[in-house]
Design a protein around this motif. Structure first.
Motif, mmCIF file in Angstrom:
data_model
loop_
_atom_site.group_PDB
_atom_site.id
_atom_site.type_symbol
_atom_site.label_atom_id
_atom_site.label_comp_id
_atom_site.label_asym_id
_atom_site.label_seq_id
_atom_site.Cartn_x
_atom_site.Cartn_y
_atom_site.Cartn_z
ATOM 1 N N ASP A 136 11.184 -1.245 2.850
ATOM 2 C CA ASP A 136 9.810 -1.135 3.331
ATOM 3 C C ASP A 136 9.728 -0.404 4.672
ATOM 4 O O ASP A 136 8.853 0.445 4.883
ATOM 5 N N GLN A 137 10.621 -0.730 5.597
ATOM 6 C CA GLN A 137 10.583 -0.087 6.899
ATOM 7 C C GLN A 137 10.896 1.407 6.781
ATOM 8 O O GLN A 137 10.258 2.244 7.422
ATOM 9 N N ASP A 165 0.825 -1.208 0.000
ATOM 10 C CA ASP A 165 0.000 0.000 0.000
ATOM 11 C C ASP A 165 0.859 1.257 0.000
ATOM 12 O O ASP A 165 0.578 2.225 -0.714
ATOM 13 N N LEU A 166 1.903 1.246 0.817
ATOM 14 C CA LEU A 166 2.763 2.425 0.896
ATOM 15 C C LEU A 166 3.510 2.654 -0.416
ATOM 16 O O LEU A 166 3.680 3.793 -0.854
ATOM 17 N N ARG A 167 3.971 1.579 -1.042
ATOM 18 C CA ARG A 167 4.660 1.723 -2.340
ATOM 19 C C ARG A 167 3.738 2.400 -3.349
ATOM 20 O O ARG A 167 4.167 3.258 -4.126
ATOM 21 N N ALA A 168 2.494 1.993 -3.323
ATOM 22 C CA ALA A 168 1.541 2.591 -4.256
ATOM 23 C C ALA A 168 1.320 4.071 -3.936
ATOM 24 O O ALA A 168 1.278 4.917 -4.830
ATOM 25 N N LEU A 169 1.203 4.381 -2.649
ATOM 26 C CA LEU A 169 0.966 5.767 -2.240
ATOM 27 C C LEU A 169 2.116 6.696 -2.619
ATOM 28 O O LEU A 169 1.909 7.856 -2.981
ATOM 29 N N TYR A 170 3.351 6.160 -2.549
ATOM 30 C CA TYR A 170 4.528 7.012 -2.736
ATOM 31 C C TYR A 170 5.231 6.789 -4.074
ATOM 32 O O TYR A 170 6.341 7.257 -4.273
#
Length: 375
Positions: A227-228, A26-31
């Motif tokens: 990721d972290q 999700d974070l990869r997609a957001l950023y």
């Protein structure tokens, strides 16, 4: 009241956990989109912040020379390097700029308070010179507005280098190798104090870190953060509320705030007030840029916090409001905790992610070998 180290450690007693694969996706997609499409930063109402950014890859923006002198800049920086490492600028002949700004120690000195002339101890923590050329105001109270002004103030400060400009000029003029360096740097061998500070400033302006993993990520390299670390970036911008004060390319708002680090009548506690004489600036100190924060411990204007875990714990608890002494109760300037500070309620996994992100902001510049001093 300052909390004990034990109390701070209690905030960090829980175990760590890894960000889940679903969260990471999700974070990869957001950023992975342009920054203007990232989640909005969480900041105090009405607080305008500058988006995060990579530093310019070339440091030429920091040079103050006109085009007619551009061919002399390299020689000027080389002269500045010699002067930076040379104790000849100090009153004792034993203390150099590099004594408090050591390339082995992140261009700081690793102490709470630096020692200066005749082993006098200062009252402020030595900041790193890395990326200082991008700053508009220098020193913890912002009393200098250029690197030239900062160099002059430190050289002549009786607690720091205690240098006397006429004596320094006389010493340098007596060294043939220095006269040659001044001629290469300025077109003639004249030695004066303005040239000395200009050369040092030129050297310092080149101490930049523009290719950190954070910079690579900001320039579009999605693989630069794991990721972290990406979770830490997200927390930095949102739940951690860090962007209230740490924003822009340098990760500082360039402003002055009171946190809880300044204690009335203890050390240097006046802060920005000593420059502006405005009550609202009493005990307020400059927001430190976060670049290379991994190698510039201890932290805060007085080195109060020993490591990044202590720093994160203090912000997580919402700092503390200092209790006034009897004199403080009578002083209308007595500092109140910045309204931008509030408890964050981050768990241990989130604190560790924030720390991981901070470590991507650089671990110092490429090593600089001190020059052989001209003699």
């Amino acid at each position: 009241m300052r909390p004990s180290r034990f109390a701070l450690y209690l905030l960090l007693a829980a175990g760590t956990a890894l960000v889940s694969p679903a969260q990471a996706t999700d974070l990869r997609a957001l950023y992975s989109v342009p920054q203007e499409q990232w989640p909005a930063p969480i900041v105090a109402p009405g607080n305008q912040v500058t988006p995060l950014a990579a530093l310019p890859e070339n440091a030429t923006h920091t040079e103050s020379a006109d085009p007619g002198t551009s061919s002399l800049l390299k020689a000027r920086r080389e002269l500045g390097k010699s002067l930076f490492f040379d104790p000849v600028l100090s009153g004792s002949g034993q203390h150099a700029c590099a004594s408090c700004h050591d390339p082995d120690l992140g261009w700081a000195d690793g102490r709470r308070f630096s020692f200066g002339h005749n082993r006098q101890q200062g009252q402020l923590n030595s900041p790193t010179i890395l990326n200082a050329g991008y700053l508009k105001e220098l020193f913890w109270d912002g009393r200098a507005i250029s690197l030239e002004e900062q160099a002059a103030a430190s050289i002549t400060n009786p607690i720091e280098m205690a240098g006397n400009p006429p004596e320094i000029i006389e010493r340098l003029q007596a060294i043939e190798a220095y006269r040659q360096l001044f001629e290469k740097a300025f077109g003639d061998p004249e030695v004066d104090f303005d040239r000395i500070t200009a050369a040092i400033a030129g050297f310092v302006r080149q101490r930049t870190t523009t290719a950190t993993r954070f910079d690579r990520f900001m320039r579009g390299d999605q693989s630069a953060l794991n990721d972290q670390e990406l979770q830490g970036l997200h927390l930095f911008r949102t739940k951690g509320r860090c962007m209230n004060c740490h924003n822009g390319a340098l990760l500082t708002d360039g402003k002055y705030h009171h946190l809880g680090t300044a204690f009335y009548e203890v050390g240097n506690y006046t802060g920005r007030y000593s420059v502006t004489k405005k009550n609202e600036d009493f005990s307020a100190f400059r927001t430190a840029p976060l670049r290379n924060v991994a190698v510039t411990a201890p932290y805060m204007h007085n080195g109060l916090l020993a490591d990044l875990d202590h720093v994160l714990a203090a912000y997580n608890m919402g700092w503390w409001q200092n209790q006034p002494t009897e004199l403080g109760r009578q002083d209308p300037r007595f500092a109140q905790l910045s309204p931008l500070i509030q408890p964050l309620n981050l768990d241990q996994q989130e604190l560790q992610a924030l720390k991981a992100f901070l470590l991507t902001l650089g671990r110092g510049a490429p090593y600089t070998t001190p020059t052989e001093l001209p003699r």
